[in-house]
Design an enzyme around this catalytic site. Sequence first.
Site, PDB file in Angstrom:
ATOM      1  N   ASP A 183       0.843  -1.191   0.000  1.00  0.00           N
ATOM      2  CA  ASP A 183       0.000   0.000   0.000  1.00  0.00           C
ATOM      3  C   ASP A 183       0.885   1.250   0.000  1.00  0.00           C
ATOM      4  OD1 ASP A 183      -1.943   1.912   0.297  1.00  0.00           O
ATOM      5  OD2 ASP A 183      -2.848   1.049   2.098  1.00  0.00           O
ATOM      6  N   HIS A 185      -0.504   4.231  -0.085  1.00  0.00           N
ATOM      7  CA  HIS A 185      -1.313   5.127   0.757  1.00  0.00           C
ATOM      8  C   HIS A 185      -1.361   6.561   0.251  1.00  0.00           C
ATOM      9  CE1 HIS A 185      -3.151   5.802   4.879  1.00  0.00           C
ATOM     10  NE2 HIS A 185      -3.554   4.586   4.575  1.00  0.00           N
ATOM     11  N   GLU A 209      -1.128  -0.697  -4.092  1.00  0.00           N
ATOM     12  CA  GLU A 209      -2.379   0.010  -3.801  1.00  0.00           C
ATOM     13  C   GLU A 209      -2.168   1.518  -3.691  1.00  0.00           C
ATOM     14  OE1 GLU A 209      -5.412   0.236   0.030  1.00  0.00           O
ATOM     15  OE2 GLU A 209      -4.567  -1.699  -0.559  1.00  0.00           O
ATOM     16  N   GLU A 235     -10.098   3.130  -2.437  1.00  0.00           N
ATOM     17  CA  GLU A 235     -10.673   3.327  -1.104  1.00  0.00           C
ATOM     18  C   GLU A 235     -11.189   4.745  -0.904  1.00  0.00           C
ATOM     19  OE1 GLU A 235      -7.518   3.998   2.243  1.00  0.00           O
ATOM     20  OE2 GLU A 235      -6.600   2.662   0.761  1.00  0.00           O
ATOM     21  N   ASP A 257     -14.888   0.719  -0.871  1.00  0.00           N
ATOM     22  CA  ASP A 257     -15.134   0.378   0.532  1.00  0.00           C
ATOM     23  C   ASP A 257     -16.644   0.322   0.738  1.00  0.00           C
ATOM     24  OD1 ASP A 257     -15.585   0.724   3.433  1.00  0.00           O
ATOM     25  OD2 ASP A 257     -13.421   1.018   3.514  1.00  0.00           O
ATOM     26  N   HIS A 284     -11.959  -2.684  -0.036  1.00  0.00           N
ATOM     27  CA  HIS A 284     -11.218  -2.082   1.073  1.00  0.00           C
ATOM     28  C   HIS A 284     -12.037  -2.265   2.346  1.00  0.00           C
ATOM     29  CE1 HIS A 284     -10.109   1.595   3.488  1.00  0.00           C
ATOM     30  NE2 HIS A 284      -8.903   1.203   3.133  1.00  0.00           N
TER      31      HIS A 284
END
Length: 381
Positions: A183, A185, A209, A235, A257, A284
């Site tokens: 990830d 982020h 990700e 996400e 998500d 997610h």
Amino acid sequence: MKITKVETFQVPPRWLFCRIATDEGVVGWGEPVVEGRADTVRAAVDELSDLLLGRDPRRIEDLWQTMTKAAFYRGGPVLSSAVAGLDQALWDILGRSLGVPVYQLLGGAVRDRVRVYGWIGGDEPSAVAEAAAAQVEAGLTAVKMNASGRIGRMPTATEVAGVVDRLAAVREAIGPDRDVAVDFHGRFTVAAARRVIPRLAPLHPLFVEEPVLPEYTHRLRDVVAGTEVPIATGERLYSRTDFLPALEAGVAVIQPDLSHAGGISEVRRIASLGEAHNALLAPHCPLGPLALAASLQVALATPNFLIQEQSIGIHYNADADLLDYLLDRSAFAFPKGFIERGEAPGLGVEIDETAVRRAAEVGHRWRPPVWRHPDGSFAEW
């Protein structure tokens, strides 16, 4: 059947649950929350409840359309998350009223079990090899880790090497037959992502990700074209229209998500849009039991599903764990890295209402950390 009451419960560590009651005694639960903005979403749920009270909860699509469109200003994480939790609860009511799990209402199961993965390393990853080995010992066949902690806008050679070395340590710990996702982020610029991701390819990550922030979705094509590593995102995308440019950019995995992207109703449509672009679904879910339960219902009925995130033991769950709010924890058991398909009605879990009401008396005020670069400027968390 009519909706008689909508309640919300803010519970540790950082979640918000909702409960919809009906005049026939059928109750549904959902999880409407934006992490760090639970009070704001709670207010949105209260406003939306005016559109639900007195209505038939089984008219899910009509209620979803009304909640999302019956105001001049639409969309965004707060509204879509409020709708998401309420939508979950409506599907829970419908399934319970008919005595069937939600996946049956989505066309029936296309698989018998759902592969899941767990988190390792926290926000600033360390000791990831040991953590990965522990997750394998617990039964998982896949893990996910952050690529780095706070990182420079143009990472140094040492920072780049650190990303590669952490992934190499995990790959060595879990072997070639298990998976590790990485990830980013949203902490990397497009240029930094293009520099780092190709260096990870020999270590065969399942996917990378959110390599860049969602506001730079229009630059994802450059990232995808620069590597053979599958790129995942989603996400912080909340609708089909949000996902369309990412899919057109060629992302391999979409990650809506269930507690942010409009609930079961919208994520089901996002998954279909992804299938039309040959993309796989990996919802997610670093959240609580209702978000996970809703995700599993979609996963069981979605042909292009890949893998499901779950937060059992995640570093955010210091004050409570999602299993603490369940009457029967076996619904989320994963002895061989898979959660088996259940037959329980609705979302398939029984919430411990006493535990929820007691926890809501404590509540929480969880906020994400605020990071700074060495020069004192804001850094992406």
